[in-house]
Design a protein around this motif. Structure first.
Motif, PDB file in Angstrom:
ATOM      1  N   LYS A 286       0.871  -1.320   0.061  1.00 48.44           N
ATOM      2  CA  LYS A 286      -0.165   0.101   0.063  1.00 48.44           C
ATOM      3  C   LYS A 286       0.666   1.296  -0.148  1.00 48.44           C
TER       4      LYS A 286
ATOM      5  N   THR B 128      -0.281   8.953  -0.500  1.00 49.35           N
ATOM      6  CA  THR B 128      -2.028   9.447  -0.333  1.00 49.35           C
ATOM      7  C   THR B 128      -2.924  10.526  -0.173  1.00 49.35           C
TER       8      THR B 128
ATOM      9  N   ASP C 232      -5.249   3.891  -4.610  1.00 54.66           N
ATOM     10  CA  ASP C 232      -4.350   3.101  -3.089  1.00 54.66           C
ATOM     11  C   ASP C 232      -4.848   1.934  -3.803  1.00 54.66           C
TER      12      ASP C 232
END
Length: 491
Positions: A475, A481, A489
């Protein structure tokens, strides 16, 4: 950081053999590249070939299934190490946690984009020189994106690549760009392949030093990309050309461990703490590199990852024959000099020292293994066995180097033998993570489960299983992000 700066300055002098340049003395970035020579020196940036405590394949080193861990020496270093070893869903959950590998590669991308975008308009230099520098930057950029895709994108499969998410790279040298789109995995690989193909038109056949991209390096890396795409027929001629051209350059050759690890050999004596004096201890030993990229792969020193407590799994250890001289780079002694009661092996290396390195560019040994794999997969079993034996004769006595006849005559068995040879050659260096990913979509290896074992002090174990398919990818970290809230993601 001081050590990193000092070694970078030293390497610039040792590798490039050039006088102090604007690259080293520029005050607060007030001077910019203008001449072709300036851009040529930019390609000597140590970040392109030495990851000293930052970047490289440290994350991959912890995720390969050829490693296990001894709890007393593994824990209490970094929660990031624990998360990677356990293949946790979130490795970098806090906004303050910045993966060194991602951060370094993104920084490199900006510099490479500038070189690609600007060098053709630089002052002085010939057209051929400018095109050569641009080709180097394009090939280095492609290699950088390829590495990032193997951390943050699904394994390439022709049947799903057009819908799978790609890596959010940019080819625009703009530090203010904040709108990153992932696109598709097919688009990511198309860009990588195009950059490498375009680079082949102008890349120099030979460089003064193998830290910089040459024709055989680009041929070999493009062939490797095709292998990772399952395009073995397309990879084969490129890999053959790479071997011919790197041999002609005369800069790269295999060490013969029968000589270097013999009494009085170049790697001897074996230090009881550091081990044999091989390339993994010598930053400047580039003899086996087609293109040299190096990362610190030793013990944790605040560098997010580290090899503390890592040992070979019993299955990986069993792959080595008793006469395989690569075993001499491992020890059954723990970091505190006690003997591992189960005889599990770790790579030599001293705690609190960073002078242990792994090479993750393109090594000549990998070129032989990629060739052997492609030949085996396309039906040239004799040629595949010959390439394997060329490498193995440099790693063990000739009698043990022969590929068993039952394997050499069977296509599937020979492909699997090549993959096992990759473990023997590159165990604990990070290569296995990349192989696990690509083989997960290969019918010959379908259904393979991957586990990590933590050996506790009391003799008990904790076993962690890689959750497929989600954990074939990391991730993205929170800092990334949060800055790009519209970017999807990984699950």
């Amino acid at each position: 950081m001081k050590k990193h700066i000092l070694i970078s300055i030293f390497l610039l002098g040792a590798f490039a053999a050039c006088k102090k340049s604007w690259l080293e003395i520029v005050p607060q970035g007030s001077l910019v590249a203008t001449t072709t020579q300036d851009y040529d020196k930019l390609m000597n940036d140590p970040d392109f070939y030495i990851c000293y405590n930052i970047g490289g394949w440290g994350e991959a080193q912890l995720m390969g299934d050829e490693v296990a861990a001894e709890r007393p020496y593994f824990v209490n270093k970094s929660p990031i190490r624990d998360a990677l070893f356990q293949w946790k869903d979130s490795v970098y959950p806090q906004p303050s946690e910045t993966p060194f590998t991602l951060n370094m590669n993104l920084r490199m991308m900006y510099e490479l984009n500038k070189i690609v975008d600007e060098v053709m308009g630089s002052e002085g230099g010939t057209e051929a020189q400018k095109k050569g520098i641009r080709a180097e930057a394009m090939a280095t950029r492609a290699f950088t994106i390829f590495n990032l895709a193997n951390f943050y994108c699904k394994p390439y499969s022709a049947s799903t690549a057009a819908s799978d998410l790609g890596f959010p790279f940019t080819d625009v040298p703009d530090v203010n760009k904040d709108d990153f789109q992932r696109g598709t995995l097919q688009g990511t690989y198309d860009f990588i392949v195009k950059n490498l193909n375009d680079a082949l038109a102008d890349i120099p056949a030979k460089q003064p030093i193998v830290t910089r991209m040459s024709r055989p390096a680009v041929e070999g890396l493009l062939g490797k990309v095709y292998v990772f795409m399952g395009k073995y027929s397309e990879a084969l001629p490129l890999l053959k050309d790479a071997l011919v051209h790197v041999t002609a350059n005369g800069q790269t050759s295999l060490y013969d461990y029968n000589q270097t690890l013999a009494p009085g050999g170049a790697f001897m004596p074996i230090d009881p703490v550091a081990g044999p004096n091989g390339p993994n201890l010598n930053l400047l030993d580039l003899r086996e590199s087609v293109v040299s990229k190096i990362y610190t792969s030793g013990f944790y020193t605040g560098n997010q990852t580290g090899s503390d407590g890592l040992v070979l799994t019993p299955q990986a250890q069993a792959l080595f024959g008793p006469d395989d001289l690569r075993l001499l780079f491992y020890t059954s002694k723990n970091p505190d000099n006690s003997v591992n009661p189960a005889g599990r092996l770790r790579k030599y290396g001293a705690p609190f020292q960073t002078n242990q390195f792994s090479r993750f560019g393109l090594e000549l040994s990998e070129l032989y293994l990629l060739l052997a794999e492609c030949k085996a997969r396309t039906g040239d079993l004799t040629g595949a066995a010959a390439d394997l034996e060329t490498l193995r004769r440099h790693r063990m006595p000739p009698a043990g180097a022969v590929v068993p006849a039952a394997i050499a005559g069977n296509r599937t068995a020979l492909v699997k033998f090549v993959i096992e040879e990759r473990i023997r050659e590159f165990a604990m260096d990070g290569y296995r993570w990349f192989d696990m990913r690509r083989l997960s979509v290969d019918p010959l290896f379908a259904g393979t489960a991957h586990t990590h074992t933590m050996y506790n002090e009391d003799g008990s174990t904790a076993v962690y299983t890689l959750r497929q398919p989600n954990r074939w990818v990391l991730k993205f970290p929170r800092f990334f992000t949060d800055a790009n809230p519209e970017m999807p993601d990984n699950p």
